[in-house]
Design a protein around this motif. Structure first.
Motif, PDB file in Angstrom:
ATOM      1  N   ASN A   1     -70.888   4.946  36.609  1.00  0.00           N
ATOM      2  CA  ASN A   1     -69.855   3.923  36.748  1.00  0.00           C
ATOM      3  C   ASN A   1     -69.793   3.038  35.503  1.00  0.00           C
ATOM      4  OD1 ASN A   1     -69.980   5.019  39.294  1.00  0.00           O
ATOM      5  ND2 ASN A   1     -70.149   3.087  40.386  1.00  0.00           N
ATOM      6  N   ASP A   2     -68.647   2.388  35.321  1.00  0.00           N
ATOM      7  CA  ASP A   2     -68.537   1.402  34.249  1.00  0.00           C
ATOM      8  C   ASP A   2     -69.367   0.191  34.647  1.00  0.00           C
ATOM      9  OD1 ASP A   2     -67.884  -0.384  32.278  1.00  0.00           O
ATOM     10  OD2 ASP A   2     -65.805  -0.652  32.922  1.00  0.00           O
ATOM     11  N   VAL A   3     -70.519   0.018  33.992  1.00  0.00           N
ATOM     12  CA  VAL A   3     -71.474  -0.993  34.438  1.00  0.00           C
ATOM     13  C   VAL A   3     -70.928  -2.409  34.316  1.00  0.00           C
ATOM     14  CG1 VAL A   3     -73.479   0.453  34.041  1.00  0.00           C
ATOM     15  CG2 VAL A   3     -72.624  -0.992  32.181  1.00  0.00           C
ATOM     16  N   ASP A   4     -69.954  -2.635  33.444  1.00  0.00           N
ATOM     17  CA  ASP A   4     -69.381  -3.974  33.328  1.00  0.00           C
ATOM     18  C   ASP A   4     -68.458  -4.294  34.492  1.00  0.00           C
ATOM     19  OD1 ASP A   4     -70.622  -4.966  31.030  1.00  0.00           O
ATOM     20  OD2 ASP A   4     -69.240  -3.906  29.709  1.00  0.00           O
ATOM     21  N   ARG A   5     -68.111  -3.291  35.302  1.00  0.00           N
ATOM     22  CA  ARG A   5     -67.247  -3.508  36.469  1.00  0.00           C
ATOM     23  C   ARG A   5     -68.021  -3.474  37.793  1.00  0.00           C
ATOM     24  NH1 ARG A   5     -62.872  -0.364  33.541  1.00  0.00           N
ATOM     25  NH2 ARG A   5     -60.965  -1.621  33.677  1.00  0.00           N
ATOM     26  N   VAL A   6     -69.216  -2.932  37.771  1.00  0.00           N
ATOM     27  CA  VAL A   6     -69.953  -2.687  39.010  1.00  0.00           C
ATOM     28  C   VAL A   6     -70.400  -3.988  39.659  1.00  0.00           C
ATOM     29  CG1 VAL A   6     -72.131  -1.789  39.918  1.00  0.00           C
ATOM     30  CG2 VAL A   6     -70.748  -0.375  38.421  1.00  0.00           C
ATOM     31  N   GLU A   7     -70.218  -4.045  40.985  1.00  0.00           N
ATOM     32  CA  GLU A   7     -70.818  -5.091  41.814  1.00  0.00           C
ATOM     33  C   GLU A   7     -71.523  -4.366  42.951  1.00  0.00           C
ATOM     34  OE1 GLU A   7     -67.945  -7.949  43.037  1.00  0.00           O
ATOM     35  OE2 GLU A   7     -67.363  -8.495  40.988  1.00  0.00           O
ATOM     36  N   ALA A   8     -72.837  -4.175  42.813  1.00  0.00           N
ATOM     37  CA  ALA A   8     -73.580  -3.282  43.691  1.00  0.00           C
ATOM     38  C   ALA A   8     -74.644  -4.035  44.482  1.00  0.00           C
ATOM     39  CB  ALA A   8     -74.233  -2.181  42.862  1.00  0.00           C
ATOM     40  N   LEU A   9     -75.248  -3.332  45.437  1.00  0.00           N
ATOM     41  CA  LEU A   9     -76.408  -3.869  46.139  1.00  0.00           C
ATOM     42  C   LEU A   9     -77.527  -4.095  45.125  1.00  0.00           C
ATOM     43  CD1 LEU A   9     -76.328  -1.571  49.312  1.00  0.00           C
ATOM     44  CD2 LEU A   9     -75.494  -3.928  49.097  1.00  0.00           C
ATOM     45  N   PRO A  10     -78.395  -5.089  45.363  1.00  0.00           N
ATOM     46  CA  PRO A  10     -79.333  -5.545  44.328  1.00  0.00           C
ATOM     47  C   PRO A  10     -80.143  -4.461  43.615  1.00  0.00           C
ATOM     48  CG  PRO A  10     -79.327  -7.105  46.133  1.00  0.00           C
ATOM     49  CD  PRO A  10     -78.452  -5.960  46.560  1.00  0.00           C
TER      50      PRO A  10
END
Length: 327
Positions: free
Chosen positions: A124-133
């Motif tokens: 994934n584009d890490v600058d866009r990711v909002e994931a579980l901790p």
């Protein structure tokens, strides 16, 4: 003295792959040499021993015409010596080794001759990711690498290749298992769209990106339209093509969140990745702007393998054959 443009257009850049015996690295090395680039791999000296577990893989690479450079991420001098011999560095280091790329950055900054560095991301584009901790921590670490590259002034391309098709097809529906499993686990409601790109295509796109002036200091997203699919669609396609009927076992979002909080680290990371891709939908929950670079639009003449065609090809493979290696 050739200009920068002439150096790109004339002659072939020498490409170094770091992590070439890992899961994605072997695809990168094969794609680079197949596209007729002088290709090198960085190998620790101990891996060259005849009794090394990697000896067979390295022999396959040399048989393809790939050149081996001895070096280690823990040996700064060996990195300097290797980087002086090449033009482009592509890292395919796996988690948790990806933070060692800070050592690569320091060496590239010192030699000063590298025309492009592609760090190991390919998800994934890490600058866009909002994931579980637990998964967010991985993405935050990759953002540290991005920012270090930018701060060092190193020419780069960042890659968001989304998901690996062979890996996830094997993970979800086990097409090589005989007999076929009776049930399949569906994450969330199974309707969230993800992007499943064949590993060979990810590697080929990456080599093209690494040598393309248009992608200098840019993010490139791999989102071909034929590879956007939900998990339920994937399972239904396989059932239709094979006459198989799976029992669908649903793992709810709340159960996935609970597992992310109760499983020990790092065992809790995979469920967080599955949640982010197949429940939250961070690969497809944003629109691509006109200015954003997408691989299949950049390279319309490259015939990537759509996910349905990959399933068709999987049917013809003997059931005792492994679809992919998870090395």
């Amino acid at each position: 003295m050739l200009s920068t443009a002439e150096r790109w257009e004339g002659g072939k850049n020498r490409i170094l792959i770091i992590g070439s015996t890992g899961y994605l690295g072997k695809y990168m090395a094969k794609a680079s040499i197949s596209l007729n680039y002088p290709t090198y791999v960085l190998v620790r000296p101990e891996s060259l021993a005849p009794n090394s577990s990697r000896a067979g893989k390295l022999q396959e690479l040399t048989d393809m015409g790939i050149r081996i450079l001895q070096g280690s991420l823990d040996d700064h001098k060996s990195l300097i010596n290797a980087f002086k011999q090449v033009d482009i560095v592509i890292s395919s280091l796996a988690i948790p080794q990806h933070m060692d790329q800070l050592k690569i950055i320091r060496a590239i900054q010192e030699v000063g001759n590298i025309k492009r560095f592609l760090p190991s991301e390919f998800g994934n584009d890490v600058d866009r990711v909002e994931a579980l901790p637990p998964f967010q921590k991985v993405c935050d670490d990759k953002k540290v690498i991005r920012r270090a590259i930018e701060q060092a002034g190193i020419p780069y391309s960042f890659i968001s290749a989304n998901s690996f098709a062979a890996y996830f097809v094997d993970y979800f529906i086990h097409p090589r298992r005989n007999p076929q499993p009776e049930e399949v686990v569906i994450y969330g409601d199974g309707l969230t769209k993800a992007v499943l790109n064949l590993e060979d295509d990810v590697a080929a796109f990456t080599i093209m990106v690494a040598n393309d002036p248009r992608t200098l200091n840019k993010l490139v997203i791999y989102r071909p339209p034929g590879n956007i699919i939900s998990q339920s669609e994937l399972v239904s396609l396989w059932e239709k093509k094979t006459g198989t009927t799976f029992k669908r076992v649903f793992l709810s979002e709340s159960d996935m969140i609970n597992l992310s909080e109760t499983l020990p680290h790092p065992d809790n990371i995979p469920v967080c990745v599955l949640h982010n891709i197949f429940v939250k939908g961070d690969q497809t929950n944003f629109e691509l702007g006109e200015e954003e670079l997408e691989a299949s639009r950049l390279y319309p003449d490259y015939k990537y393998t759509p996910i349905e065609a990959f399933l068709d090809a999987s049917i013809s493979v003997p059931r005792h054959t492994k679809l992919t290696s998870f090395a």
